[in-house]
Design a protein around this motif. Structure first.
Motif, PDB file in Angstrom:
ATOM      1  N   MET A   1       0.848  -1.191   0.000  1.00  0.00           N
ATOM      2  CA  MET A   1       0.000   0.000   0.000  1.00  0.00           C
ATOM      3  C   MET A   1       0.881   1.238   0.000  1.00  0.00           C
ATOM      4  O   MET A   1       1.798   1.363   0.817  1.00  0.00           O
ATOM      5  CB  MET A   1      -0.912   0.009   1.229  1.00  0.00           C
ATOM      6  CG  MET A   1      -1.873   1.183   1.279  1.00  0.00           C
ATOM      7  SD  MET A   1      -3.054   1.060   2.634  1.00  0.00           S
ATOM      8  CE  MET A   1      -1.963   1.019   4.041  1.00  0.00           C
ATOM      9  N   GLU A   2       0.604   2.128  -0.909  1.00  0.00           N
ATOM     10  CA  GLU A   2       1.377   3.356  -1.027  1.00  0.00           C
ATOM     11  C   GLU A   2       0.961   4.355   0.046  1.00  0.00           C
ATOM     12  O   GLU A   2      -0.140   4.297   0.602  1.00  0.00           O
ATOM     13  CB  GLU A   2       1.191   3.969  -2.421  1.00  0.00           C
ATOM     14  CG  GLU A   2       1.778   3.133  -3.552  1.00  0.00           C
ATOM     15  CD  GLU A   2       1.676   3.829  -4.888  1.00  0.00           C
ATOM     16  OE1 GLU A   2       1.098   4.940  -4.912  1.00  0.00           O
ATOM     17  OE2 GLU A   2       2.165   3.284  -5.886  1.00  0.00           O
ATOM     18  N   SER A   3       1.865   5.296   0.326  1.00  0.00           N
ATOM     19  CA  SER A   3       1.580   6.326   1.324  1.00  0.00           C
ATOM     20  C   SER A   3       0.774   7.461   0.700  1.00  0.00           C
ATOM     21  O   SER A   3       0.851   7.738  -0.496  1.00  0.00           O
ATOM     22  CB  SER A   3       2.890   6.863   1.902  1.00  0.00           C
ATOM     23  OG  SER A   3       3.698   7.417   0.866  1.00  0.00           O
ATOM     24  N   PHE A   4       0.026   8.119   1.549  1.00  0.00           N
ATOM     25  CA  PHE A   4      -0.809   9.246   1.124  1.00  0.00           C
ATOM     26  C   PHE A   4       0.075  10.497   1.063  1.00  0.00           C
ATOM     27  O   PHE A   4       0.673  10.907   2.053  1.00  0.00           O
ATOM     28  CB  PHE A   4      -1.953   9.431   2.111  1.00  0.00           C
ATOM     29  CG  PHE A   4      -2.968  10.448   1.692  1.00  0.00           C
ATOM     30  CD1 PHE A   4      -3.981  10.101   0.815  1.00  0.00           C
ATOM     31  CD2 PHE A   4      -2.918  11.737   2.180  1.00  0.00           C
ATOM     32  CE1 PHE A   4      -4.930  11.035   0.430  1.00  0.00           C
ATOM     33  CE2 PHE A   4      -3.853  12.669   1.810  1.00  0.00           C
ATOM     34  CZ  PHE A   4      -4.872  12.321   0.926  1.00  0.00           C
ATOM     35  N   THR A   5       0.125  11.124  -0.118  1.00  0.00           N
ATOM     36  CA  THR A   5       1.000  12.272  -0.343  1.00  0.00           C
ATOM     37  C   THR A   5       0.183  13.522  -0.641  1.00  0.00           C
ATOM     38  O   THR A   5      -1.053  13.508  -0.687  1.00  0.00           O
ATOM     39  CB  THR A   5       1.960  11.987  -1.507  1.00  0.00           C
ATOM     40  OG1 THR A   5       1.191  11.772  -2.707  1.00  0.00           O
ATOM     41  CG2 THR A   5       2.805  10.746  -1.225  1.00  0.00           C
ATOM     42  N   GLU A   6       0.906  14.612  -0.860  1.00  0.00           N
ATOM     43  CA  GLU A   6       0.257  15.885  -1.170  1.00  0.00           C
ATOM     44  C   GLU A   6      -0.438  15.830  -2.527  1.00  0.00           C
ATOM     45  O   GLU A   6      -1.470  16.486  -2.739  1.00  0.00           O
ATOM     46  CB  GLU A   6       1.325  16.990  -1.154  1.00  0.00           C
ATOM     47  CG  GLU A   6       0.776  18.401  -1.360  1.00  0.00           C
ATOM     48  CD  GLU A   6      -0.095  18.869  -0.220  1.00  0.00           C
ATOM     49  OE1 GLU A   6      -0.932  19.770  -0.445  1.00  0.00           O
ATOM     50  OE2 GLU A   6       0.045  18.332   0.894  1.00  0.00           O
ATOM     51  N   ASP A   7       0.105  15.062  -3.458  1.00  0.00           N
ATOM     52  CA  ASP A   7      -0.550  14.943  -4.768  1.00  0.00           C
ATOM     53  C   ASP A   7      -1.911  14.263  -4.650  1.00  0.00           C
ATOM     54  O   ASP A   7      -2.868  14.662  -5.339  1.00  0.00           O
ATOM     55  CB  ASP A   7       0.350  14.143  -5.719  1.00  0.00           C
ATOM     56  CG  ASP A   7       1.641  14.869  -6.025  1.00  0.00           C
ATOM     57  OD1 ASP A   7       1.665  16.118  -5.892  1.00  0.00           O
ATOM     58  OD2 ASP A   7       2.648  14.196  -6.366  1.00  0.00           O
ATOM     59  N   HIS A   8      -2.006  13.281  -3.782  1.00  0.00           N
ATOM     60  CA  HIS A   8      -3.302  12.638  -3.587  1.00  0.00           C
ATOM     61  C   HIS A   8      -4.294  13.603  -2.921  1.00  0.00           C
ATOM     62  O   HIS A   8      -5.483  13.591  -3.245  1.00  0.00           O
ATOM     63  CB  HIS A   8      -3.146  11.375  -2.739  1.00  0.00           C
ATOM     64  CG  HIS A   8      -2.277  10.338  -3.361  1.00  0.00           C
ATOM     65  ND1 HIS A   8      -1.004  10.077  -2.928  1.00  0.00           N
ATOM     66  CD2 HIS A   8      -2.495   9.478  -4.407  1.00  0.00           C
ATOM     67  CE1 HIS A   8      -0.470   9.108  -3.644  1.00  0.00           C
ATOM     68  NE2 HIS A   8      -1.369   8.717  -4.565  1.00  0.00           N
TER      69      HIS A   8
END
Length: 387
Positions: A1-8
């Protein structure tokens, strides 16, 4: 699972909030969903207005979870194009389900999480889906809540109170124009916008009453239109008198004996002696002077004529006195701090015997060749001699 970033987070700015309530705990959950048909990824943001969770799924993760939730074969299709087409169709279906109209047809149930911190299971007529988001940190959660929920609500509230028309009766086009106008003003000067939105008495008191009502306060504050101008000057007549500081206790006066200065002990005055130089110059005349002064000396102390009836038994003690008169050590003559011994009164008429004995002793010393012992020569003292 990928981390939640500013782009998301930016991708979710253009998405609407969806609401579902857990029937077991009666907890409302707000959702924001975003997906990409190019990269075949999905992202979810969940909050209960206190905590924020988020999950990002890649294309492979999305396909594997769909097959597990719906009990399908986990193995992908042998043809890559067919697999990508299958993933795109099911991702589009999930996107339609996470819309204002489609989300109402889903049921929400909380399950025990296995991968994340929260497990939300959504169920439709013929398929199921499961989200397992992870909790975000407090700083990221506060920033997301402020950007996605609080600031937009303040602006919409300002629009509702400042508009002359009822927002519920406006056409979609007119409502969009009014919303864009308020949004542009708020975007230029956020501080001024918040001040104007919340400082009006009608808005502030309405918000205050709603807060009191929502938290079950017994007395609800009133809504006012005019706040007035209270007097903010410092009262002059009714000034608050500060307590006067207590007077310090007077310090105890010292006793009289404490105030008296310490008197330095002054050495007693030594009786002036004839200079040694004078003695050396007038050795022969000294006995005669003592003989002449002896009667006066006796008269001064006793006031009676001298007596010559003294016994000769006291004569052995007289040489010591005569020797101390002429043979004083150097340390005694130089030091003025040593207190001299108190003179004892000699018997009257002892000066004559003293002078005779001293004359005989000096004559014998001269004949024998032995030098008379003398003390340290003292400098001549200026001033008159005292007799």
């Amino acid at each position: 699972m990928e981390s939640f970033t500013e782009d998301h987070s930016k991708a979710l700015l253009a998405k609407e909030w969806l609401v579902k309530v857990d029937s077991q705990t009666s907890t409302p959950y707000l959702f924001k969903f975003s997906c990409s048909s190019v990269e075949l990824t999905a992202c979810i943001l969940v909050t209960d207005t206190k905590t924020v969770w988020a999950e990002v799924l890649t294309s492979n993760q999305f396909a594997r979870r769909w097959r597990m939730c719906n009990r399908l074969s986990i193995s992908p299709l042998p043809n890559t194009d067919d697999e990508d087409s299958w993933r795109e169709r099911h991702l589009t279906l999930l996107g339609r389900a996470h819309s204002l109209g489609g989300f109402l047809g889903l049921t929400l149930e909380l399950e025990k999480p296995t991968l994340g911190d929260l497990a939300l299971e959504l169920e439709c007529n013929n398929w199921k889906w499961r989200w397992e988001p992870a909790v975000l940190g407090p700083r990221s959660s506060a920033e997301i809540i402020s950007k996605h929920l609080i600031m937009p609500l303040i602006s919409v509230n300002h629009l509702a109170f400042s508009s002359s028309d009822v927002l519920g009766d406006l056409a979609p086009g007119d409502l969009e124009k009014a919303t864009d106008k308020v949004g542009r003003t708020a975007r230029r000067t956020v501080d001024t916008h918040i001040r104007n939105a919340l400082s009006k008495p009608r808005v502030a008191t309405t918000l205050r009453r709603m807060t009191a009502m929502f938290n079950f306060l017994p007395e609800l504050p009133a809504i006012i239109i005019d706040a007035g101008n209270p007097d903010l000057r410092v009262p002059t007549a009714d000034r608050i008198s500060l307590p006067e500081p207590k007077a310090r206790d007077p310090e105890p006066k010292p006793h009289d004996h404490d105030m008296e200065p310490l008197q330095e002990s002054t050495p007693p005055k030594m009786p002036q002696q004839e200079d040694s130089s004078t003695e050396s110059e007038t050795e022969g005349a000294a006995p005669k002077q003592r003989i002449l002064l002896a009667p006066n000396h006796q008269l001064r102390f006793s006031g009676q004529p001298p007596s010559t009836s003294l016994s000769k038994d006291a004569s052995p003690a007289l040489p010591g006195r005569s020797r101390s008169w002429t043979e004083a050590p150097a340390s005694e003559s130089d030091s003025s701090l040593v207190r001299p011994n108190k003179k004892l009164k000699h018997p009257e008429g002892s000066d004559d015997d003293d002078s005779e004995e001293e004359r005989k002793r000096r004559a014998a010393a001269i004949k024998s060749g032995a030098a008379a012992k003398r003390g340290t020569r003292q400098p001549l003292k200026r001033g008159g001699k005292r007799f």
